[in-house]
Scaffold this motif. Structure first.
Motif, PDB file in Angstrom:
ATOM      1  N   THR A  67       0.810  -1.230   0.000  1.00  0.00           N
ATOM      2  CA  THR A  67       0.000   0.000   0.000  1.00  0.00           C
ATOM      3  C   THR A  67       0.839   1.275   0.000  1.00  0.00           C
ATOM      4  OG1 THR A  67      -0.101   0.068   2.427  1.00  0.00           O
ATOM      5  CG2 THR A  67      -1.808  -1.202   1.286  1.00  0.00           C
ATOM      6  N   ASP A  68       2.148   1.148   0.154  1.00  0.00           N
ATOM      7  CA  ASP A  68       3.038   2.309   0.267  1.00  0.00           C
ATOM      8  C   ASP A  68       2.902   3.223  -0.951  1.00  0.00           C
ATOM      9  OD1 ASP A  68       5.015   3.905   1.377  1.00  0.00           O
ATOM     10  OD2 ASP A  68       6.650   2.765   0.455  1.00  0.00           O
ATOM     11  N   VAL A  69       2.762   4.523  -0.704  1.00  0.00           N
ATOM     12  CA  VAL A  69       2.631   5.484  -1.802  1.00  0.00           C
ATOM     13  C   VAL A  69       3.594   6.647  -1.599  1.00  0.00           C
ATOM     14  CG1 VAL A  69       0.218   4.937  -2.321  1.00  0.00           C
ATOM     15  CG2 VAL A  69       0.743   6.705  -0.618  1.00  0.00           C
ATOM     16  N   ARG A  70       3.880   7.329  -2.689  1.00  0.00           N
ATOM     17  CA  ARG A  70       4.767   8.493  -2.663  1.00  0.00           C
ATOM     18  C   ARG A  70       4.003   9.716  -2.189  1.00  0.00           C
ATOM     19  NH1 ARG A  70       6.546  12.738  -5.913  1.00  0.00           N
ATOM     20  NH2 ARG A  70       8.804  13.099  -5.867  1.00  0.00           N
ATOM     21  N   LEU A  71       4.684  10.573  -1.423  1.00  0.00           N
ATOM     22  CA  LEU A  71       4.093  11.830  -0.977  1.00  0.00           C
ATOM     23  C   LEU A  71       4.202  12.868  -2.095  1.00  0.00           C
ATOM     24  CD1 LEU A  71       4.407  10.260   1.661  1.00  0.00           C
ATOM     25  CD2 LEU A  71       5.240  12.344   2.742  1.00  0.00           C
ATOM     26  N   GLU A  72       3.070  13.436  -2.456  1.00  0.00           N
ATOM     27  CA  GLU A  72       3.021  14.428  -3.526  1.00  0.00           C
ATOM     28  C   GLU A  72       2.231  15.642  -3.060  1.00  0.00           C
ATOM     29  OE1 GLU A  72       1.188  12.238  -6.672  1.00  0.00           O
ATOM     30  OE2 GLU A  72       3.069  11.317  -7.329  1.00  0.00           O
ATOM     31  N   ALA A  73       2.447  16.755  -3.739  1.00  0.00           N
ATOM     32  CA  ALA A  73       1.747  17.993  -3.394  1.00  0.00           C
ATOM     33  C   ALA A  73       0.244  17.817  -3.548  1.00  0.00           C
ATOM     34  CB  ALA A  73       2.251  19.141  -4.255  1.00  0.00           C
ATOM     35  N   GLY A  74      -0.502  18.456  -2.618  1.00  0.00           N
ATOM     36  CA  GLY A  74      -1.948  18.499  -2.769  1.00  0.00           C
ATOM     37  C   GLY A  74      -2.734  17.743  -1.723  1.00  0.00           C
ATOM     38  N   ASN A  75      -2.059  17.142  -0.723  1.00  0.00           N
ATOM     39  CA  ASN A  75      -2.803  16.420   0.299  1.00  0.00           C
ATOM     40  C   ASN A  75      -2.005  16.387   1.598  1.00  0.00           C
ATOM     41  OD1 ASN A  75      -4.815  14.714   1.560  1.00  0.00           O
ATOM     42  ND2 ASN A  75      -5.340  13.963  -0.494  1.00  0.00           N
ATOM     43  N   PHE A  76      -2.559  15.705   2.579  1.00  0.00           N
ATOM     44  CA  PHE A  76      -1.957  15.640   3.905  1.00  0.00           C
ATOM     45  C   PHE A  76      -1.155  14.352   4.093  1.00  0.00           C
ATOM     46  CE2 PHE A  76      -5.667  18.404   5.201  1.00  0.00           C
ATOM     47  CZ  PHE A  76      -4.894  19.515   5.532  1.00  0.00           C
ATOM     48  N   PHE A  77      -0.130  14.449   4.935  1.00  0.00           N
ATOM     49  CA  PHE A  77       0.596  13.274   5.411  1.00  0.00           C
ATOM     50  C   PHE A  77       0.459  13.233   6.917  1.00  0.00           C
ATOM     51  CE2 PHE A  77       4.818  11.270   6.623  1.00  0.00           C
ATOM     52  CZ  PHE A  77       4.399   9.981   6.329  1.00  0.00           C
ATOM     53  N   LEU A  78      -0.130  12.154   7.444  1.00  0.00           N
ATOM     54  CA  LEU A  78      -0.404  12.004   8.873  1.00  0.00           C
ATOM     55  C   LEU A  78       0.567  10.993   9.468  1.00  0.00           C
ATOM     56  CD1 LEU A  78      -3.928  11.546  10.492  1.00  0.00           C
ATOM     57  CD2 LEU A  78      -2.044  10.046  11.123  1.00  0.00           C
ATOM     58  N   THR A  79       1.213  11.373  10.551  1.00  0.00           N
ATOM     59  CA  THR A  79       2.084  10.446  11.279  1.00  0.00           C
ATOM     60  C   THR A  79       1.613  10.339  12.726  1.00  0.00           C
ATOM     61  OG1 THR A  79       3.704  12.082  12.063  1.00  0.00           O
ATOM     62  CG2 THR A  79       4.044  11.165   9.871  1.00  0.00           C
ATOM     63  N   ASP A  80       1.224   9.150  13.119  1.00  0.00           N
ATOM     64  CA  ASP A  80       0.870   8.849  14.512  1.00  0.00           C
ATOM     65  C   ASP A  80       1.877   7.806  14.968  1.00  0.00           C
ATOM     66  OD1 ASP A  80      -0.171   8.137  16.949  1.00  0.00           O
ATOM     67  OD2 ASP A  80      -2.228   7.899  16.251  1.00  0.00           O
ATOM     68  N   THR A  81       2.870   8.260  15.707  1.00  0.00           N
ATOM     69  CA  THR A  81       3.985   7.394  16.077  1.00  0.00           C
ATOM     70  C   THR A  81       4.384   7.653  17.519  1.00  0.00           C
ATOM     71  OG1 THR A  81       5.684   8.967  15.393  1.00  0.00           O
ATOM     72  CG2 THR A  81       4.863   7.465  13.700  1.00  0.00           C
ATOM     73  N   GLY A  82       5.209   6.775  18.065  1.00  0.00           N
ATOM     74  CA  GLY A  82       5.675   6.963  19.427  1.00  0.00           C
ATOM     75  C   GLY A  82       6.978   6.238  19.652  1.00  0.00           C
TER      76      GLY A  82
END
Length: 597
Positions: A384-399
């Protein structure tokens, strides 16, 4: 590997062999842990659903999976093509598991489950349902194990001591506090099986559950000894000797099931009906008086002492510095190099892993771009891994799990320019987070009282998010820890009075299926404020210091008070984090913490 349909058919054959009409498979280990190790993932094996919460119910004709709003999208995708039907918990018209069992169990029928993975309270409910139908309970055999041919083995990981400079209290002191509660309740023994409670009491940690530094074990505390049931190969010689000096007696892991059968009539046993498994409860002789109360360790470990709080603040500063550097790298490089969900997650983890006292991630990281971020508990994979591109959000929930405590942090970043609707949604989430973080309230309040502060910006606009606003954080233990949290409706185990020293997350969000998702999460510490004629006032102290992405803020949505809250928070972020940055990083942070007007 056999298909889900084949596994269910094989299970049904075992059910027929044992005269079981309905078989229940929860997401649980023998210790009522939130996250189960690989050895215990029977529900995942039987359904293909990999989420951390859910219960499968298999009848001779149907198969169902119940899960909550965090996993509706994920479960629908993973159950597609299987005979397992999704039941969305809490949705209108969807029966509860109990309602379903009452409907499906015929007169004289038998409900089955492995009694070691079902809580006493749930097992008692199942007993009542079976009794209503003049039926029976089958709990002494694990039917899934007999068809799980490549069943993973139980963990053999080593345990280690957590020094008092991190815990702030000795094992002897903790046992004295537990025994005082036992005495007050009239108990002579206390049986408890929850791994975080046992590890907290013993000041040990381990690696028996993925991302959760605990040791598979059971415990019985008496007035002079603590009997601990575990694989002694997990203990080094020095650690074992230290614990023996503290009055700890060791026994083989599974011996507890026989040992508790030999309690005498003189015993009065304290057990937590929510946090002890059904098999343990049933093995205590009926002639033994049981006192059904919460484990004393639950509230003790939730209220962090000053040593723990000091350490937690250090851990949060370290992790916040990592996040600031990560945010800068992301903003400056998404259009220069290929950055994907997984490579971004690895980069952030790499920043943390070089830090002193770092141990491991504190939970399975959620790094989700675009439509993936609309699934609150999405987990990226090679498929499911996708490239980050302009125009949307990137969410990171990590710890991160440090010896100084565990962190749980969520940020959502605008990658390039995002739409006006996305900015409005992001701004609502930021407003929600900050309004709750700045709560002032009288002692005696629970998270149920305060949750409206977070949801008001959404509810005013006919919007909502389908998860709790916040949960307690364990000190290098479970990243989700009771007994307090922020929720708008009652959830057992999360409605305790907010006590000074509790550490709780503040994590509102919004999720637009097929488009985008946003969540912003800080940790806050419950503190005492002013004491006056009206009572003891309390407040929340944020300990996470990372900018809320100003590239996604729409100031037209905000009130003047909301702008002030954001500006005050960003001023604190700069004050706390800038001393750890080089000049270039400071200038960048200054830009992303500038005041809004």
């Amino acid at each position: 590997m056999s298909s889900i349909a084949e596994r269910i058919n094989k299970l049904r054959e075992k059910m027929k062999d044992n005269k079981v009409d309905i078989y229940i498979i929860p997401t649980a280990d023998f210790h009522q842990s939130e996250y189960a190790g690989a050895y215990f993932k029977a529900r995942e094996f039987m359904t293909g659903f990999t989420g951390s919460a859910g219960t499968a119910v298999i009848t001779l004709e149907e198969a169902g999976l119940w899960t909550d709003g965090r996993y509706f999208i994920q479960a629908a995708n993973q159950l597609q093509g299987t005979p397992v039907k999704l039941f969305k918990m809490g949705e209108p018209g969807v029966p509860t598991i109990a309602e379903y069992l009452r409907e499906k169990l015929h007169k004289g029928g038998t409900l089955g489950f492995d009694g070691r993975v079902v809580s006493m309270s749930a097992g008692t409910l199942y007993e009542e349902i079976a009794a209503e139908k003049q039926g029976h309970i089958f709990y002494e055999k694990d039917l899934v194990d007999s068809i799980w041919k490549d069943h993973p083995s139980m963990s053999k990981e080593k345990a280690y001591a957590l020094e008092e400079k991190f815990t702030g209290e000795s094992t002897k002191s903790k046992l004295a506090r537990i025994r005082k509660v036992m005495k007050d309740k009239g108990a002579t023994s206390h049986v408890f099986i929850t791994l975080d409670d046992i590890c907290w009491t013993l000041n040990i940690r381990g690696n028996d559950v993925a991302y959760t530094p605990v040791v598979l074990s059971y415990a019985i505390v008496t007035m002079d000894k603590m009997h601990v049931y575990l694989d002694e190969e997990k203990l080094s010689g020095n650690l074992k000797e230290t614990l023996i000096k503290d009055g700890i007696v060791f026994h083989p892991y599974n011996d507890i099931y026989e040992d508790i059968k030999h309690f005498t009539k003189k015993e009065k046993v304290l057990i937590d009906p929510v946090n002890v498994n059904y098999a343990i409860a049933k093995n205590i002789p009926e002639y033994v008086e049981t006192i059904k109360e919460a484990n004393p360790a639950i509230i003790f470990k939730a209220i962090k002492n000053e040593t723990e709080l000091s350490n937690i603040r250090k851990a949060e500063i370290k992790d916040s510095v990592c996040h600031v550097r990560f945010m800068k790298w992301l903003k400056e490089n998404y259009d220069k190099i290929d950055i994907t969900e997984l490579s971004a997650s690895d980069y952030l983890d790499g920043l943390r892993s070089s830090l002193e006292y770092y141990i491991q991630p504190s939970f399975d990281p959620i790094c989700a771009y675009g439509p993936h971020s609309a699934c609150p508990h999405y987990s990226s994979s090679k498929e499911t891994d996708v490239r980050l591109e302009a125009g949307n959000f990137f969410l990171t929930d990590t710890g991160a799990a440090f010896k100084e405590g565990s962190t749980d942090i969520t940020r959502t970043y605008a990658i390039g320019e995002v739409t006006e609707e996305m900015k409005k949604h992001f701004t609502l989430v930021a407003m929600s987070n900050l309004r709750l973080a700045n709560a002032k309230f009288l002692y005696g309040c629970t998270g149920l009282v305060l949750d409206i502060l977070a949801r008001q910006p959404f509810w005013d606009r006919g919007l909502n998010y389908n998860h709790g606003t916040g949960h307690g954080i364990g000190y290098l233990l479970n990243v989700h820890e009771g007994p307090a949290g922020f929720r708008w409706r009652y959830v057992e185990g999360e409605t305790h009075t907010l006590e000074e020293g509790m550490v709780i997350t503040d994590e509102p969000g919004i999720y637009i299926e097929g488009s985008h998702g946003i969540r912003l999460e800080n940790e806050v510490v419950v503190r005492k404020g002013e004491l006056n004629e009206y009572g003891q006032f309390m407040y929340l102290e944020p300990v996470t210091f990372i900018p809320f992405d100003l590239d996604a803020i729409d100031v037209t949505v905000m009130t003047e008070e909301d702008k002030k809250l954001l500006n005050d928070y960003h001023a604190t972020v700069f004050e706390k984090i800038a001393p750890y940055l080089n000049e270039e990083e400071k200038e960048w942070l200054k830009r992303y913490t500038r005041p809004v007007e």
